[in-house]
Motif scaffolding. Structure first.
Motif, mmCIF file in Angstrom:
data_model
loop_
_atom_site.group_PDB
_atom_site.id
_atom_site.type_symbol
_atom_site.label_atom_id
_atom_site.label_comp_id
_atom_site.label_asym_id
_atom_site.label_seq_id
_atom_site.Cartn_x
_atom_site.Cartn_y
_atom_site.Cartn_z
ATOM 1 N N LYS B 193 7.543 46.453 31.519
ATOM 2 C CA LYS B 193 8.481 46.767 30.336
ATOM 3 C C LYS B 193 8.257 45.957 29.219
ATOM 4 O O LYS B 193 8.571 44.861 29.134
ATOM 5 C CB LYS B 193 9.782 46.769 30.976
ATOM 6 C CG LYS B 193 10.828 46.762 29.906
ATOM 7 C CD LYS B 193 11.078 48.379 29.634
ATOM 8 C CE LYS B 193 12.162 48.450 28.806
ATOM 9 N NZ LYS B 193 12.019 50.234 28.265
ATOM 10 N N ILE B 194 7.613 46.675 28.186
ATOM 11 C CA ILE B 194 7.327 46.039 26.519
ATOM 12 C C ILE B 194 8.319 46.700 25.619
ATOM 13 O O ILE B 194 8.521 47.759 25.685
ATOM 14 C CB ILE B 194 5.829 46.586 26.018
ATOM 15 C CG1 ILE B 194 4.779 46.164 27.201
ATOM 16 C CG2 ILE B 194 5.631 45.792 25.141
ATOM 17 C CD1 ILE B 194 4.804 44.592 27.731
ATOM 18 N N THR B 195 9.024 45.624 25.302
ATOM 19 C CA THR B 195 10.351 46.093 24.499
ATOM 20 C C THR B 195 10.049 46.166 22.891
ATOM 21 O O THR B 195 10.950 46.972 22.223
ATOM 22 C CB THR B 195 11.356 45.297 24.804
ATOM 23 O OG1 THR B 195 10.974 43.934 24.516
ATOM 24 C CG2 THR B 195 12.012 45.359 26.205
ATOM 25 N N SER B 196 9.093 45.359 22.404
ATOM 26 C CA SER B 196 8.742 45.581 20.994
ATOM 27 C C SER B 196 7.249 45.016 20.897
ATOM 28 O O SER B 196 6.910 44.180 21.622
ATOM 29 C CB SER B 196 9.958 44.719 20.153
ATOM 30 O OG SER B 196 9.767 43.440 20.141
ATOM 31 N N MET B 197 6.837 45.546 19.824
ATOM 32 C CA MET B 197 5.496 44.846 19.881
ATOM 33 C C MET B 197 4.752 44.969 18.150
ATOM 34 O O MET B 197 5.542 45.995 17.542
ATOM 35 C CB MET B 197 4.410 45.722 20.480
ATOM 36 C CG MET B 197 2.964 45.034 20.574
ATOM 37 S SD MET B 197 2.399 45.577 21.979
ATOM 38 C CE MET B 197 2.000 47.296 22.389
ATOM 39 N N ILE B 198 4.025 44.071 17.746
ATOM 40 C CA ILE B 198 3.630 44.175 16.591
ATOM 41 C C ILE B 198 2.172 43.457 16.391
ATOM 42 O O ILE B 198 1.787 42.731 17.528
ATOM 43 C CB ILE B 198 4.402 43.236 15.521
ATOM 44 C CG1 ILE B 198 3.999 43.687 13.974
ATOM 45 C CG2 ILE B 198 4.485 41.901 15.814
ATOM 46 C CD1 ILE B 198 5.158 43.039 12.888
ATOM 47 N N ASP B 199 1.333 43.934 15.592
ATOM 48 C CA ASP B 199 0.005 43.248 15.491
ATOM 49 C C ASP B 199 0.043 42.159 14.566
ATOM 50 O O ASP B 199 0.585 42.205 13.358
ATOM 51 C CB ASP B 199 -1.174 44.216 15.258
ATOM 52 C CG ASP B 199 -1.225 44.948 13.784
ATOM 53 O OD1 ASP B 199 -0.207 45.187 13.433
ATOM 54 O OD2 ASP B 199 -2.240 44.816 13.387
ATOM 55 N N LEU B 200 -0.491 41.131 14.842
ATOM 56 C CA LEU B 200 -0.510 39.832 13.911
ATOM 57 C C LEU B 200 -1.476 39.970 12.676
ATOM 58 O O LEU B 200 -2.460 39.293 12.749
ATOM 59 C CB LEU B 200 -0.789 38.717 14.829
ATOM 60 C CG LEU B 200 0.174 38.194 16.075
ATOM 61 C CD1 LEU B 200 -0.125 37.174 16.880
ATOM 62 C CD2 LEU B 200 1.646 37.934 15.355
ATOM 63 N N SER B 201 -1.122 40.287 11.588
ATOM 64 C CA SER B 201 -1.764 40.446 10.505
ATOM 65 C C SER B 201 -1.338 39.574 9.628
ATOM 66 O O SER B 201 -2.024 38.634 8.692
ATOM 67 C CB SER B 201 -1.729 41.698 9.872
ATOM 68 O OG SER B 201 -0.335 42.240 9.539
#
Lengths: 297, 297
Positions: B193-201
């Motif tokens: 269960k992944i609730t939020s995600m972003i790539d680290l730019s």
């Protein structure tokens, strides 16, 4: 731009969730739920300062409008409807927030005229004011919506060649203020057998050559039938007919199809072989030569 | 570029009709037939000479690779799969055909690594070599393909905060050579269960702040858990932990989800309230302050 985050915040207030848009700008990507029966069309087109517009003369609203409308014109050229757009801005160092907002307003208003929301984008600023100029890049997504997309490759011998309006002299101002021929394209493709179509960005002589090459045919244009825009008549330099054939940025449609389509202007017909020819008083010559007579003479 | 039409002809030889691509570059727009059950994701991202790369140092293959991979990293950040890409190039006057081909090869190879074909594009050349620099803009289309897209807005109190790899010092070279974490994201979102995600730019401190703001929560990072890349250790200037928190362009994923995900590195947890905090030896302070200690000190 000094206030890049302010600009992004402004842009986010301009988003609206409607139609196919599930999630607009603000996440890593926008999310769309597209209608399953449609083909999806997609293209990208940029305008560059000093090439497609002159930021020292043209107001940002018109620059934004042109950037969006060039893409909507590509939608027209395939007889599709726009679904959504994305915008990437490369801003000169020192661009003000006000300028960026005005540019975006031009983009947004042009999209809104055809129910085309801006659902995402990217904003960057050149490191140095002296070496980075304004570039506005627009991506357009479209949908077939019940009309098979009209490609460049379907022209057949004995088709007639049509344009949707008068040509030439767009540099006087129409290259910034034209209206994409989406409604015209949909009406034509719904009522008639349209075999190939392109929007006139490079000029009739070059764009018709694209249609002919892709279709494996030739075409002959009757010079007496080519509709010449009043702008081309008023301008100095090349003759009005030369301007109508080669000026470009008319953003009218050029298409081939069955004879007798009264809603457009018949300018010639498709022939076997290759090449695009123009007949003037019964004399046939290559259209490119005529179009560039003065340039190469 | 002197040989713009040569370049376009080259690009057309590079197209292939596969998967969802009905019609690739060469018409007014590309045509895709998308799978009806998928959500469609779309984004745009540009890299600018002097901002995101330095054309006087970096070879065009790596510039193209970076431009494509930044977009594929956005696909990863939503746990999606790429469908197709489009590329717009703004080339300095005098760009050679060879240079443009090498740039395109970098873009194409990076896309191919994830079955992402380039299906359209636009090429323009600045009018003057002195005032127009290289800009590479990529549009990415993606599909949910059975995994609900992971947004930035779903983090909940008591979720753990994870990253997918060591951080900091990417300017030493990884900002050009990173591999988008698409496979990792799909595996994680399928299993957990992944609730939020972003790539680290933009760096962990800023990108985690984006997740928190969109989710209406705060987060606290344990400094002792942050994985520091060897590149950050070797560099002079700021401390390795400061680099790991703020350097940016790591293109690892940062996500929130259930406790106990062994395939990623837990660095902290989600808390009520707002702000992103870092705990070092039991002392809690705002993470932005730590990240920029030297810059503002």
């Amino acid at each position: 731009m000094s206030g890049e985050f302010d600009f992004i915040a402004h842009v986010r207030t301009q988003q609206h969730i409607a139609g196919p848009v599930v999630l607009a700008a603000g996440d890593d990507l926008a999310i769309l739920k597209l209608f399953e029966l449609d083909a999806t069309l997609v293209g990208i087109d940029q305008v560059l300062d000093g090439v497609h517009f002159d930021s020292s003369i043209h107001p940002p609203e018109l620059i934004g409008r042109k950037a969006m409308n060039r893409n909507l014109s590509d939608i027209a050229a395939m007889a599709a409807l726009p679904t959504a757009a994305l915008v990437s801005l490369a801003l000169p160092a020192g661009t003000t927030l006000d300028y960026a907002k005005r540019l975006y307003a031009g983009l947004k208003d042009a999209g809104n005229a055809f129910d085309c929301a801006i659902v995402g984008g990217d904003t960057g600023t050149w490191a140095s004011a002296s070496t980075g100029r304004l570039a506005v890049t627009v991506v357009i997504l479209g949908r077939s919506a019940g009309v098979t997309p009209v490609r460049r490759s379907g022209a057949r011998v004995d088709d007639h060649v049509y344009v949707t309006g008068p040509l030439g002299g767009s540099i006087a101002g129409r290259h910034l203020t034209f209206v994409p021929r989406i409604r015209e394209a949909r009406a034509l493709a719904t009522r008639y057998k349209i075999t190939s179509m392109i929007d006139l960005s490079d000029g009739l002589s070059r764009d018709l050559a694209h249609l002919c090459i892709e279709s494996g045919v030739g075409a002959v244009i009757d010079a007496s039938l080519v509709p010449i825009h009043i702008d081309a008549v008023a301008m100095k330099g090349r003759s009005p007919i030369e301007r109508a054939l080669s000026d470009g940025e008319d953003y009218e449609l050029c298409f081939t199809g069955e004879p007798g389509i009264a809603e457009a202007i018949c300018v010639g017909r498709v022939i076997a072989g290759d090449g695009v020819w123009i007949e003037t008083d019964g004399r046939r010559e290559p259209m490119m030569a005529k179009a560039f007579e003065h340039a190469i003479g």
